[in-house]
Design a protein around this motif. Structure first.
Motif, PDB file in Angstrom:
ATOM      1  N   UNK A 288      69.822 -13.210  38.435  1.00 16.43           N
ATOM      2  CA  UNK A 288      69.323 -12.074  39.196  1.00 16.43           C
ATOM      3  C   UNK A 288      70.148 -10.803  38.977  1.00 16.43           C
ATOM      4  N   UNK A 289      71.106 -10.854  38.057  1.00 15.27           N
ATOM      5  CA  UNK A 289      71.882  -9.661  37.722  1.00 15.27           C
ATOM      6  C   UNK A 289      71.065  -8.764  36.795  1.00 15.27           C
ATOM      7  N   UNK A 290      71.203  -7.458  36.969  1.00 16.56           N
ATOM      8  CA  UNK A 290      70.525  -6.540  36.053  1.00 16.56           C
ATOM      9  C   UNK A 290      71.306  -5.239  35.962  1.00 16.56           C
ATOM     10  N   UNK A 291      71.530  -4.799  34.737  1.00 12.83           N
ATOM     11  CA  UNK A 291      72.117  -3.490  34.451  1.00 12.83           C
ATOM     12  C   UNK A 291      71.227  -2.816  33.420  1.00 12.83           C
ATOM     13  N   UNK A 292      70.781  -1.589  33.675  1.00  8.18           N
ATOM     14  CA  UNK A 292      69.906  -0.912  32.706  1.00  8.18           C
ATOM     15  C   UNK A 292      70.537  -0.886  31.317  1.00  8.18           C
ATOM     16  N   UNK A 293      69.789  -1.259  30.288  1.00  9.72           N
ATOM     17  CA  UNK A 293      70.322  -1.239  28.921  1.00  9.72           C
ATOM     18  C   UNK A 293      70.689   0.184  28.498  1.00  9.72           C
ATOM     19  N   UNK A 294      71.597   0.276  27.556  1.00  9.40           N
ATOM     20  CA  UNK A 294      72.010   1.587  27.049  1.00  9.40           C
ATOM     21  C   UNK A 294      70.810   2.311  26.444  1.00  9.40           C
ATOM     22  N   UNK A 295      70.661   3.550  26.835  1.00 10.77           N
ATOM     23  CA  UNK A 295      69.579   4.376  26.310  1.00 10.77           C
ATOM     24  C   UNK A 295      68.265   4.237  27.037  1.00 10.77           C
ATOM     25  N   UNK A 296      68.188   3.340  28.025  1.00 10.57           N
ATOM     26  CA  UNK A 296      66.929   3.143  28.754  1.00 10.57           C
ATOM     27  C   UNK A 296      66.638   4.325  29.667  1.00 10.57           C
ATOM     28  N   UNK A 297      65.365   4.673  29.780  1.00  6.40           N
ATOM     29  CA  UNK A 297      64.938   5.694  30.729  1.00  6.40           C
ATOM     30  C   UNK A 297      64.803   5.045  32.101  1.00  6.40           C
ATOM     31  N   UNK A 298      65.547   5.552  33.082  1.00  8.63           N
ATOM     32  CA  UNK A 298      65.539   4.983  34.429  1.00  8.63           C
ATOM     33  C   UNK A 298      64.798   5.921  35.377  1.00  8.63           C
ATOM     34  N   UNK A 299      63.769   5.394  36.034  1.00  5.12           N
ATOM     35  CA  UNK A 299      63.010   6.157  37.026  1.00  5.12           C
ATOM     36  C   UNK A 299      63.293   5.590  38.403  1.00  5.12           C
ATOM     37  N   UNK A 300      63.813   6.446  39.289  1.00  4.50           N
ATOM     38  CA  UNK A 300      64.026   6.033  40.675  1.00  4.50           C
ATOM     39  C   UNK A 300      62.719   6.207  41.447  1.00  4.50           C
ATOM     40  N   UNK A 301      62.481   5.357  42.428  1.00  2.00           N
ATOM     41  CA  UNK A 301      61.239   5.414  43.198  1.00  2.00           C
ATOM     42  C   UNK A 301      61.025   6.792  43.786  1.00  2.00           C
ATOM     43  N   UNK A 302      62.081   7.419  44.298  1.00  2.00           N
ATOM     44  CA  UNK A 302      61.960   8.745  44.906  1.00  2.00           C
ATOM     45  C   UNK A 302      61.536   9.791  43.896  1.00  2.00           C
ATOM     46  N   UNK A 303      61.937   9.604  42.626  1.00  8.09           N
ATOM     47  CA  UNK A 303      61.584  10.572  41.596  1.00  8.09           C
ATOM     48  C   UNK A 303      60.105  10.529  41.252  1.00  8.09           C
ATOM     49  N   UNK A 304      59.441   9.432  41.596  1.00  8.74           N
ATOM     50  CA  UNK A 304      58.010   9.311  41.311  1.00  8.74           C
ATOM     51  C   UNK A 304      57.177  10.094  42.308  1.00  8.74           C
ATOM     52  N   UNK A 305      57.852  10.726  43.279  1.00  7.28           N
ATOM     53  CA  UNK A 305      57.135  11.571  44.220  1.00  7.28           C
ATOM     54  C   UNK A 305      56.416  10.806  45.298  1.00  7.28           C
ATOM     55  N   UNK A 306      56.844   9.575  45.571  1.00  4.34           N
ATOM     56  CA  UNK A 306      56.180   8.786  46.589  1.00  4.34           C
ATOM     57  C   UNK A 306      57.132   7.712  47.090  1.00  4.34           C
ATOM     58  N   UNK A 307      56.895   7.216  48.280  1.00  2.00           N
ATOM     59  CA  UNK A 307      57.632   6.066  48.783  1.00  2.00           C
ATOM     60  C   UNK A 307      57.173   4.856  48.009  1.00  2.00           C
ATOM     61  N   UNK A 308      58.094   3.957  47.691  1.00  2.00           N
ATOM     62  CA  UNK A 308      57.720   2.775  46.924  1.00  2.00           C
ATOM     63  C   UNK A 308      56.622   2.022  47.638  1.00  2.00           C
ATOM     64  N   UNK A 309      55.547   1.704  46.878  1.00  2.00           N
ATOM     65  CA  UNK A 309      54.451   0.939  47.461  1.00  2.00           C
ATOM     66  C   UNK A 309      53.389   1.796  48.100  1.00  2.00           C
ATOM     67  N   UNK A 310      53.568   3.144  48.096  1.00  2.00           N
ATOM     68  CA  UNK A 310      52.584   4.011  48.734  1.00  2.00           C
ATOM     69  C   UNK A 310      52.274   5.185  47.832  1.00  2.00           C
ATOM     70  N   UNK A 311      51.533   4.992  46.730  1.00  3.13           N
ATOM     71  CA  UNK A 311      51.258   6.060  45.780  1.00  3.13           C
ATOM     72  C   UNK A 311      50.471   7.193  46.414  1.00  3.13           C
ATOM     73  N   UNK A 312      50.911   8.438  46.080  1.00  2.00           N
ATOM     74  CA  UNK A 312      50.206   9.609  46.582  1.00  2.00           C
ATOM     75  C   UNK A 312      49.226  10.157  45.557  1.00  2.00           C
ATOM     76  N   UNK A 313      49.478   9.830  44.299  1.00  6.67           N
ATOM     77  CA  UNK A 313      48.650  10.373  43.235  1.00  6.67           C
ATOM     78  C   UNK A 313      47.851   9.266  42.574  1.00  6.67           C
ATOM     79  N   UNK A 314      47.039   9.653  41.594  1.00 11.60           N
ATOM     80  CA  UNK A 314      46.272   8.648  40.860  1.00 11.60           C
ATOM     81  C   UNK A 314      45.001   8.281  41.589  1.00 11.60           C
TER      82      UNK A 314
END
Length: 417
Positions: A288-314
């Motif tokens: 259950x350990x996870x570290x983003x691989x080098x060079x990976x694009x990381x998107x935080x839930x807040x950066x998606x412009x919505x609370x996780x699980x509650x999409x505002x767009x689309x």
């Protein structure tokens, strides 16, 4: 749940949870009903076991249901195979647009481009085709699910308050954390309500058991090398597209191991989900350990412009496709329940400003091409069919959808006239 008859045929009282669940599932809009409602309806699906008929002590259906309810397996790991055959024609890749549109994920037409690792987009892929999953769990705070793809893998990891989604193909990462005080972070993760393991399907199927349902013990079998009982669930009513559901239940732990739903029309299973390998030993903590691989694009839930699980767009079920849905109600009961609502779109199939069916672009036009035209006292309309879920859209914009036959939908529309 009502007592089970002595002849091993059960009827169970319908509760408020069942009614609420049906009404929640009924929010899906056609033409999403052709595939999207099916995604909800496969929550009813469970299954035939693989092979063998081990000699096990006799049990009643009631005892087997209680065994499932009391099962408290906290630790397991294994491989799950899931196959779904709704009988849809080949969409030529267009279905990926619908899946992302439903979830508000990448390519959904929202203001942000989203992430290829967003669980809301990836896990909805399970509603069609065949997939192999690796699963692991260590209590309520650690789970991992990996979707194995051609030369790639998608993993969803829940470890404490952190939830990570990682798509190896794009090298993108999606990260969210539970709100302060949240007891179950995984419930806030997009896509986590999509059934993926045999237990997910069993839990949904048993909610559908009421006095319109027959439940029996259908012998024994072996699944993933383990002895199991078979619990068979069948509608008593005519008019349902569901033929039979079977749950293979581990004889020792009560854990659901495999599931299959066979349609009333016969032929191959609509959904078949089961372990091919399973262990109830404690998984290694490093799983259950996870570290983003080098060079990976990381998107935080807040950066998606919505609370996780509650999409505002689309164009998810709570987004563009739901616009104009009025007066949602459920007609009938049990397996013959039909969701009915008014899209407010006169002239038949709802379209967006560009004329695309339900705002689905090319896919919307494709879906419109294989509907059956029907007439009745209600007027005229189009029926979209799968092997499990059918939906009628009338020319005055009303929708009737459910796991029922075309004739049942027309009859419901006539009665509502």
């Amino acid at each position: 749940m009502a007592p089970i008859d002595s002849d091993d045929n059960t009827t169970a009282g319908a509760g408020e949870e069942l009614r609420a669940g049906r009404r929640k599932a009924a929010r899906y809009v056609v033409p999403v009903a052709v595939m999207g409602v099916a995604a909800a309806t496969i929550g009813l699906v469970p299954a035939l076991a693989d092979s063998g008929d081990p000699d096990l002590p006799k049990v009643t259906a009631e005892q087997l249901i209680e065994k499932i309810a009391k099962s408290d397996v906290q630790q397991l790991s294994g491989t799950v195979r899931i196959s779904t055959d709704l009988g849809l024609p080949d969409l030529g890749g267009l279905e990926s647009g619908l899946m992302s549109g439903m979830s508000g994920g990448p390519g959904s037409g929202g203001d942000d481009e989203g992430s290829a690792a967003d669980p809301s987009a990836k896990l909805t892929e399970l509603v069609s085709g065949s997939h192999t999953l690796r699963v692991a769990a260590d209590g309520p705070d650690r789970q991992k699910l990996s979707l194995l793809e051609n030369a790639a893998e998608y993993s969803l990891i829940h470890n404490g308050k952190d939830v990570w989604g990682y798509d190896s193909r794009s090298n993108e990462v999606y990260h969210s954390t539970a709100a302060d005080g949240a007891e179950r972070p995984d419930k806030d993760v997009p896509g986590q309500d999509v059934p993926a393991t045999p237990k997910d399907f069993a839990d949904q199927a048993l909610k559908a058991v009421d006095d319109t349902t027959s439940v029996t013990v259908g012998g024994t079998a072996q699944v993933a090398g383990r002895d199991a009982y078979r619990l068979v669930v069948e509608p008593k009513q005519d008019g349902s597209t569901v033929g039979a559901i079977t749950v293979a239940v581990d004889a020792e732990t009560g854990t659901p191991l495999k599931f299959t739903l066979t349609p009333a029309s016969g032929g191959a299973a609509v959904v078949d989900v089961g372990f091919t390998k399973v262990s109830f030993a404690k998984p290694d903590a490093s799983t259950f350990d996870f570290t983003p691989p080098e060079g990976a694009k990381v998107t935080e839930a807040d950066e998606a412009g919505r609370r996780v699980g509650a999409p505002e767009h689309g164009r998810g079920a709570e987004g563009g496709l739901a616009k104009g849905m009025n007066g949602l109600e459920v007609i009938g009961e049990g397996w013959n329940s039909i969701a009915a609502f008014d899209t407010g779109a006169q002239g038949g199939l709802p379209t967006d400003s560009a004329g695309d069916l339900g705002g689905l672009g090319d896919l919307g036009g494709f879906l419109g091409s294989f509907g059956d035209q029907v007439r009745g006292d209600f007027g005229s309309g189009t029926v979209f069919k799968t092997r499990l879920v059918n939906a009628l859209i009338t020319d005055d914009g009303k929708v009737y959808a459910g796991a029922v036959t075309k004739d049942a939908l027309v009859k419901a529309a006539d009665a509502a006239k």
